[in-house]
Design a protein around this motif. Structure first.
Motif, short mmCIF file in Angstrom:
data_model
loop_
_atom_site.label_atom_id
_atom_site.label_comp_id
_atom_site.label_asym_id
_atom_site.label_seq_id
_atom_site.Cartn_x
_atom_site.Cartn_y
_atom_site.Cartn_z
N VAL A 75 57.73 67.93 79.52
CA VAL A 75 56.41 67.40 79.17
C VAL A 75 56.17 67.51 77.67
CG1 VAL A 75 55.45 67.90 81.44
CG2 VAL A 75 55.30 69.63 79.66
N ASP A 76 55.56 66.46 77.11
CA ASP A 76 55.15 66.46 75.71
C ASP A 76 53.80 65.75 75.61
OD1 ASP A 76 55.68 63.68 75.75
OD2 ASP A 76 57.68 63.95 74.93
N ASN A 77 53.25 65.70 74.42
CA ASN A 77 51.91 65.13 74.25
C ASN A 77 51.84 63.68 74.68
OD1 ASN A 77 50.11 67.20 73.16
ND2 ASN A 77 51.47 67.24 71.39
N HIS A 78 52.82 62.88 74.32
CA HIS A 78 52.78 61.45 74.65
C HIS A 78 52.87 61.24 76.15
CE1 HIS A 78 53.25 57.17 74.27
NE2 HIS A 78 54.46 57.19 74.82
N LEU A 79 53.82 61.91 76.80
CA LEU A 79 53.98 61.76 78.24
C LEU A 79 52.74 62.24 78.98
CD1 LEU A 79 55.88 61.06 80.63
CD2 LEU A 79 56.62 63.46 80.60
N LEU A 80 52.21 63.40 78.60
CA LEU A 80 51.05 63.95 79.30
C LEU A 80 49.80 63.08 79.11
CD1 LEU A 80 51.58 67.74 78.53
CD2 LEU A 80 51.71 66.65 80.77
N ALA A 81 49.64 62.51 77.93
CA ALA A 81 48.50 61.63 77.71
C ALA A 81 48.56 60.42 78.63
CB ALA A 81 48.45 61.19 76.25
N LEU A 82 49.76 59.84 78.80
CA LEU A 82 49.91 58.70 79.70
C LEU A 82 49.75 59.12 81.16
CD1 LEU A 82 52.91 56.74 78.11
CD2 LEU A 82 50.51 56.08 78.15
N MET A 83 50.25 60.30 81.52
CA MET A 83 50.08 60.78 82.88
C MET A 83 48.61 60.97 83.21
SD MET A 83 53.29 63.50 83.06
CE MET A 83 53.03 64.01 84.75
N LYS A 84 47.88 61.56 82.30
CA LYS A 84 46.44 61.75 82.50
C LYS A 84 45.73 60.41 82.64
CE LYS A 84 42.59 64.23 82.46
NZ LYS A 84 42.25 65.24 83.48
N LYS A 97 61.44 81.40 78.12
CA LYS A 97 60.02 81.68 78.30
C LYS A 97 59.16 80.96 77.26
CE LYS A 97 58.91 85.98 78.87
NZ LYS A 97 58.94 87.45 78.68
N GLN A 98 59.67 80.83 76.06
CA GLN A 98 58.90 80.14 75.02
C GLN A 98 58.63 78.69 75.42
OE1 GLN A 98 60.74 80.17 71.15
NE2 GLN A 98 58.98 79.25 70.14
N ALA A 99 59.64 78.02 75.95
CA ALA A 99 59.46 76.64 76.40
C ALA A 99 58.49 76.58 77.58
CB ALA A 99 60.81 76.04 76.79
N VAL A 100 58.57 77.57 78.47
CA VAL A 100 57.65 77.61 79.61
C VAL A 100 56.21 77.71 79.13
CG1 VAL A 100 56.90 78.96 81.61
CG2 VAL A 100 59.34 78.59 81.20
N GLY A 101 55.96 78.65 78.24
CA GLY A 101 54.60 78.83 77.72
C GLY A 101 54.08 77.58 77.02
N ARG A 102 54.94 76.93 76.26
CA ARG A 102 54.54 75.72 75.54
C ARG A 102 54.19 74.60 76.52
NH1 ARG A 102 58.42 75.74 72.34
NH2 ARG A 102 59.87 74.42 73.52
N GLY A 103 55.00 74.44 77.57
CA GLY A 103 54.73 73.39 78.54
C GLY A 103 53.39 73.56 79.25
N PHE A 104 53.10 74.78 79.69
CA PHE A 104 51.83 75.04 80.36
C PHE A 104 50.66 74.84 79.39
CE2 PHE A 104 54.51 76.88 83.59
CZ PHE A 104 53.77 76.75 84.75
N GLN A 105 50.83 75.25 78.16
CA GLN A 105 49.77 75.09 77.16
C GLN A 105 49.47 73.62 76.91
OE1 GLN A 105 50.75 76.55 73.21
NE2 GLN A 105 48.62 77.12 72.84
N LEU A 106 50.49 72.78 76.85
CA LEU A 106 50.29 71.35 76.63
C LEU A 106 49.53 70.72 77.81
CD1 LEU A 106 53.69 70.17 75.09
CD2 LEU A 106 51.45 70.18 73.98
N CYS A 107 49.87 71.11 79.02
CA CYS A 107 49.16 70.58 80.19
C CYS A 107 47.68 70.94 80.12
CB CYS A 107 49.77 71.12 81.47
SG CYS A 107 51.44 70.51 81.82
N ARG A 108 47.39 72.17 79.75
CA ARG A 108 45.99 72.61 79.63
C ARG A 108 45.28 71.79 78.55
NH1 ARG A 108 47.03 77.42 78.61
NH2 ARG A 108 47.12 78.10 80.78
#
Length: 307
Positions: A120-129, A157-168
């Motif tokens: 997940v990244d900003n562009h993908l999540l914006a389109l998903m939303k 773990k760093q990637a995990v934390g970043r992914g959850f933060q982006l979703c939020r």
């Protein structure tokens, strides 16, 4: 790590969804009682050692074939979907094309999917939303980077934390999947997982126990370590029964860890208060969502206190 490149695209006739409407099917993270399950990819290209899906190959459906099914569901009055793809959004270009098409519906679908925190990244999540996604299920799995590496998750773990933060950030609910009882699991790694889970702070968590399924590297490892014998056939990872000990923990200890994790995550006043607040605010399906989650919560309490 990815197992193999994608093969040619795959198409299928529109499934007979009308035969399965209002049949009592349930899924805890959908927001409406009436929903449909849809598959846009088959198999998985990743090499997680505990999962059977990477042994099945990996094919993706063409966007126009998926859209034909979605239009059929829309005509049936379905407005809620569960995408059963193992990892939604692996192919960013294809996923973005599908999401742009989905966003054109006057009455958008609401939907749930699986993905990965490193996908997940900003562009993908914006389109998903924009296309109606309200919940993403992501693999947190463990609070130990060594365990994540040993099961070949391909992220830390760093990637995990970043992914959850982006979703939020994009206002999409998250479900963290947790895997308890891998061979390397100890009391310390379990405590690290609970600590990391609190830090990531997902909306939901799914607690599972490790199962050495047929044809997986985890099974080969468990056999080599003497944790199971060659006749082992239990495939349930829900934790109703614990399939194997770890190198340092008994089955009974692993079962107790799962109960502890559920209690600490779900059965506390802060979490319950926050969930009730979110359920009564912010989206048009709040009351339907509330009924579904109250039913799931009661089921959780029954199962928890019956063990």
């Amino acid at each position: 790590p990815i197992a193999r490149p994608r093969s040619e695209t795959w198409e299928l006739p529109i499934p007979r969804h009308e035969l399965f409407m209002n049949r009592g099917y349930r899924y805890p993270f959908v927001r409406k009682k009436k929903f449909a399950t849809i598959l846009t990819e088959f198999g998985c290209p990743y090499l997680c050692t505990f999962c059977i899906m990477s042994t099945l190959g990996w094919k993706t459906r063409s966007v126009h074939n998926v859209m034909a099914e979605l239009k059929f569901l829309h005509a049936l009055g379905v407005r809620e979907l569960f995408f059963l793809d193992q990892t939604f959004g692996i192919q960013k270009e294809r996923a973005c094309e599908l999401l742009e098409e989905m966003a054109t519906f006057n009455e958008k679908f609401g939907w749930v999917c699986f993905s990965r925190p490193d996908i997940v990244d900003n562009h993908l999540l914006a389109l998903m939303k924009k296309a109606g996604c309200h919940t993403i299920i992501l693999g947190l799995e463990s609070g130990s980077d060594n365990i994540l590496k040993s099961v070949k998750k391909g992220y830390d773990k760093q990637a995990v934390g970043r992914g959850f933060q982006l979703c939020r950030k994009h206002g999409i609910r998250t479900v963290a999947t947790i895997l308890i009882g891998l061979p390397e699991e100890t009391e310390v790694t379990f405590a690290d997982t609970l600590k990391f889970l609190r830090k990531v702070d997902p909306d939901f968590a799914s607690f599972n126990v490790a199962v050495p399924r047929m044809d997986t590297p985890l099974r080969d490892n468990a056999l080599e370590l003497g944790l199971i014998d060659s006749e082992f056939e239990v495939m349930d990872q829900s934790g109703g029964s614990v399939a194997m000990p770890s190198l340092t923990l008994t089955r009974q200890q692993i079962a107790a860890m799962k109960r502890q994790a559920i209690k600490e995550f779900y059965l506390n006043s802060n979490y319950v208060g926050a969930r009730l607040k979110q359920l009564t605010l912010g989206h048009t399906d709040a009351w339907s969502d509330l009924r579904i989650q109250m039913r799931q919560g009661l089921s959780l309490l029954r199962n928890y206190f019956s063990t």
